[in-house]
Design a protein around this motif. Sequence first.
Motif, PDB file in Angstrom:
ATOM      1  N   VAL A 294       0.831  -1.208   0.000  1.00 30.77           N
ATOM      2  CA  VAL A 294       0.000   0.000   0.000  1.00 30.77           C
ATOM      3  C   VAL A 294       0.866   1.258   0.000  1.00 30.77           C
ATOM      4  O   VAL A 294       0.463   2.304   0.505  1.00 30.77           O
ATOM      5  CB  VAL A 294      -1.009  -0.008   1.178  1.00 30.77           C
ATOM      6  N   ARG A 295       2.063   1.137  -0.580  1.00 33.26           N
ATOM      7  CA  ARG A 295       2.879   2.327  -0.786  1.00 33.26           C
ATOM      8  C   ARG A 295       2.159   3.246  -1.777  1.00 33.26           C
ATOM      9  O   ARG A 295       1.292   2.780  -2.534  1.00 33.26           O
ATOM     10  CB  ARG A 295       4.271   1.921  -1.257  1.00 33.26           C
ATOM     11  N   ARG A 326       0.924   2.102  12.941  1.00 29.99           N
ATOM     12  CA  ARG A 326       2.346   2.410  12.743  1.00 29.99           C
ATOM     13  C   ARG A 326       2.807   2.040  11.332  1.00 29.99           C
ATOM     14  O   ARG A 326       3.363   2.867  10.606  1.00 29.99           O
ATOM     15  CB  ARG A 326       3.188   1.645  13.777  1.00 29.99           C
ATOM     16  N   GLU A 327       2.528   0.809  10.916  1.00 28.82           N
ATOM     17  CA  GLU A 327       3.067   0.338   9.622  1.00 28.82           C
ATOM     18  C   GLU A 327       2.372   1.001   8.437  1.00 28.82           C
ATOM     19  O   GLU A 327       3.006   1.288   7.429  1.00 28.82           O
ATOM     20  CB  GLU A 327       2.955  -1.184   9.514  1.00 28.82           C
ATOM     21  N   PHE A 328       1.074   1.206   8.537  1.00 33.28           N
ATOM     22  CA  PHE A 328       0.370   1.813   7.401  1.00 33.28           C
ATOM     23  C   PHE A 328       0.665   3.308   7.315  1.00 33.28           C
ATOM     24  O   PHE A 328       0.798   3.853   6.220  1.00 33.28           O
ATOM     25  CB  PHE A 328      -1.138   1.528   7.482  1.00 33.28           C
ATOM     26  N   SER A 329       0.781   3.969   8.474  1.00 35.82           N
ATOM     27  CA  SER A 329       1.109   5.403   8.425  1.00 35.82           C
ATOM     28  C   SER A 329       2.500   5.598   7.844  1.00 35.82           C
ATOM     29  O   SER A 329       2.759   6.584   7.158  1.00 35.82           O
ATOM     30  CB  SER A 329       1.090   6.037   9.811  1.00 35.82           C
ATOM     31  N   ALA A 330       3.397   4.656   8.113  1.00 32.46           N
ATOM     32  CA  ALA A 330       4.780   4.800   7.633  1.00 32.46           C
ATOM     33  C   ALA A 330       4.834   4.887   6.112  1.00 32.46           C
ATOM     34  O   ALA A 330       5.772   5.445   5.548  1.00 32.46           O
ATOM     35  CB  ALA A 330       5.628   3.633   8.134  1.00 32.46           C
ATOM     36  N   VAL A 331       3.854   4.321   5.436  1.00 29.33           N
ATOM     37  CA  VAL A 331       3.836   4.397   3.969  1.00 29.33           C
ATOM     38  C   VAL A 331       2.695   5.294   3.496  1.00 29.33           C
ATOM     39  O   VAL A 331       2.302   5.267   2.332  1.00 29.33           O
ATOM     40  CB  VAL A 331       3.715   3.000   3.314  1.00 29.33           C
TER      41      VAL A 331
END
Length: 545
Positions: A294-295, A326-331
């Motif tokens: 989901v980048r 955390r992981e989804f916001s990071a991308v």
Amino acid sequence: MAHERNAPGSPDDWWRRAVIYQVYIRSFADADGDGIGDIAGIRSRLPYLRDLGVDAIWINPWYRSPMVDAGYDVADFRDIDPLFGDLEAATGLIDDAHACGIRVIVDVVPNHVSDRHVWFQAALRSSPGSPERARFIFRDGAGPNGDEPPNDWQSAFGGPAWTRVSEADGSSGQWYLHLFAPQQPDLDWNCPDVDAEFLGILEFWLARGIDGFRIDVAHGLVKADGLPDIGYAYLGVLPNRVAEPHHVEDHPHWDREEVHDIYRRWRRLDDRYPHVTFVGEVVIEDFARTARYVRPDELHSAFNFPFVRAPWDAGALHDVIDDTIREFSAVDAITTWVLGNHDVTRVATRYADGDVEIGRVRALAAHLLMLGLPGGAYIYQGDELGLPEVWEMDPSVRQDPIFLRSGGADVGRDGCRIPIPWTGGGATCGFSPSDATAAPWLPQPDGWGAMSVATQTADPHSPLTITREALHVRRTHQGFADTSLSWVDDGSVDTLHFRRGAGVGVLVNLGKDPVPLPDGAHVLVCSASTGHTVPPNGACWYESV
Ligand code: NOJ
């Protein structure tokens, strides 16, 4: 202040906070009385979906198919299976749904096709090394006479992932790869025909007004050069039917790096179809690797399987929520949440701990939790009714290839696919018309009507009524419009308690004692109303200023 509903005409990023309702077409509503749900049935139930308040529907495969795997064995992506209707009915449904303010997402199945697909039929008639075979993964067998499968890969439905064909002269020939049933040959994504064909399929449906695609086995598709052995036994699918994550560390057929290039090409379609959304069925263990799908230049969202797998436990759910954000916001991706689908045990049963009533109560609370989180959410048909998994079924009526291929050792997924009860009475609880010529394709158990849409609509405290209220509040209250979430430390390890915008709070009680709402809180929606406290297995949305 109220904000406008996500609907056609709304911004192109409608999917960011959409509630998407999964329509498992075979089991939703049967208009023509053959015992199998159809497009006309969905059309007749659009007012229900509009009143429920969902933003979009995702419809499981409706394409021409021999139905070996309930339509995930597609023979023609550009036509509708006659069981469900025809192309005209499909475009009529898309138009009707749009008129109701509901967007439409369809399934695309790019890892494999049906063995009845013209490409595979042509491949069978052609010789080894031909361009027709190059669209699939045909290889010579191992062993002195080529009698053994080319490698040790296993089918997700059990048994080897390879089947041997007879060549035109009748001799035993090559083997072809199928990561699922033998009737689902894998495509070879190194072949340019495959890439071009799928871009054409996406365009075909976009031209008919589709708003998005759910991508089947999105972490599959690409296989490692040389098709090396995996070297360890595939563990099979878990008996409790919660989607098993795939171990992916340099795995030869899951989560290969090159798969991301495919989605980058697909994403470019949004130059011309800016409202389109892609959601990937990415079933892998590692959350950070899921987030890579989901980048910004790939898929818009991916199903949150760790959330599906999490037990009814405050610590476990808290961790999954934090990891997701955390992981989804990071991308820079939206977070999405899901509690059920047509492959996993119904949430009301997963959370039941053997007590059906507790399971239903917890399932409703879990939906308030999910719908209270920032981002998008998926509701599987019937979960708004709190339907349980149906375990008891005569083996002769079961249809899932997992059941059939395991010789009955694994009951498979039929239990979460039982036709929906619309009315309290009647031979099929309103699933089929009263003059239907055939029984529902899977039998409804006794007592199904007591959980029907009609019965629950008349009950102000039913899961359906409360879910409907929650969707209304979520759509109209400013507090649910933004993406913020901050945890509230209320001194309990058995609650999930967080704040959204505009003074909105969400409190879920996973403990054994009632928990008071904060002072000054005004209840917006509660799974069970007990004044100013949230009972065990309950959830409340409140507002405080
Ligand atoms: C995932 C789908 O959800 C499931 O129902 C299907 O059997 C497999 N992919 C194979 O297409």
